[in-house]
Enzyme design. Sequence first.
Site: not given
Ligand code: MRU
Length: 348
Positions: A47, A90, A49, A248-249, A238, A197
């Site tokens: 996981r 995704r 981006a 983002n998350k 993302d 995470q």
């Molecule tokens: O659901 P995830 O764990 O893939 O979400 C990841 C994030 O939101 C990160 O902040 C984003 O992908 C940037 S990672 C360098």
Amino acid sequence: MSDYFTIRWIDGCVRMIDQRRLPHEVCYLDFYDVAGVAGAIRDMVIRGAPAIGAAAGFGLALAAVKSEAVTCHDLWSDLQHAGETLMRSRPTAVNLTWAVNRILQKIHRTTWVEVSELRAEVIKEALAIAAEDAQINRQMAKYGLEVVPQKARIIHHCNTGSLATVDYGTALGVIRAAHENGRNVFVYVDETRPRLQGARLTAWELQQLGIPYTVIADGASGYFMRQGKIDLCFVGCDRVASNGDTANKIGTYNLALAAYAHGIPFYVVGPTSTVDLQLPSGEEIPIENRPASEITWVEGVRIAPAGADASNPAFDITPAQFITAIITEKGIAVPPYQESLARLCGVL
Ligand code: MRU
């Protein structure tokens, strides 16, 4: 380089660290076909981006290796199908689409002679995407250092480290570079419900890097800001729309609002491959909805009553007005983002 790696191409196989089992167990899974890679992205074996962008590249490379096509034209249509499968896995991170399109466009421009040459070209481009990601992260970290003072208490959301990329990290890469350059950094690690995470992955990475940190509940950020304990916020992204609105998350938006209310700078760090200039604003960014069980269960234990309803958007949009700057490998974009992002992405 870290002791572990996120993703690697090993002779017709893609090896990934299984992020679902960290920090309890460090183990790797091997994938041999595009369906396996798409499943690994969907199930969050991998996981983040940039990491899923690299995975998509290697997924196409596997499709090229496995294809039984005898003509270049047939291989091309197999690759297009594989690309569609990967892009469906995704929806929010644009890096998936970006990596697939980059490879398809590259081979489209190549003069096709032999199927074997076309296959080799796909693998070469997938390897280039992965290698560039590691370099890009170090470059972003250099720019990011410009905004980190000698002593900084930083809040960070989700995981944006080596695990979320091919190596080094984006937002966590800046924090890492600050530490490596002798700055006195302390990290408040948002646990990042529901997949944790922050508590599982970011804490694990920081521990190995020897960077001091404390894990906090997502809802505690305002409390620590009000106490004057946070100097800066660093998050990844993302997808960034052309006006700077950033996906983002889930929970990033709340963090940005709290930072804004307390006058704390809020930085987004991400490669230009995460900028989607096609989209005028965050309104158009597709938001992934994940299973309700990720909310009602934690690590195999049900925490909500049987039959409880739950909603689980995996990302949110932070409007550009709450973002102090967006740090990329090409420089730092500041408002108005329409202009600064277009310039950094080379279209102005
Ligand atoms: O659901 P995830 O764990 O893939 O979400 C990841 C994030 O939101 C990160 O902040 C984003 O992908 C940037 S990672 C360098």
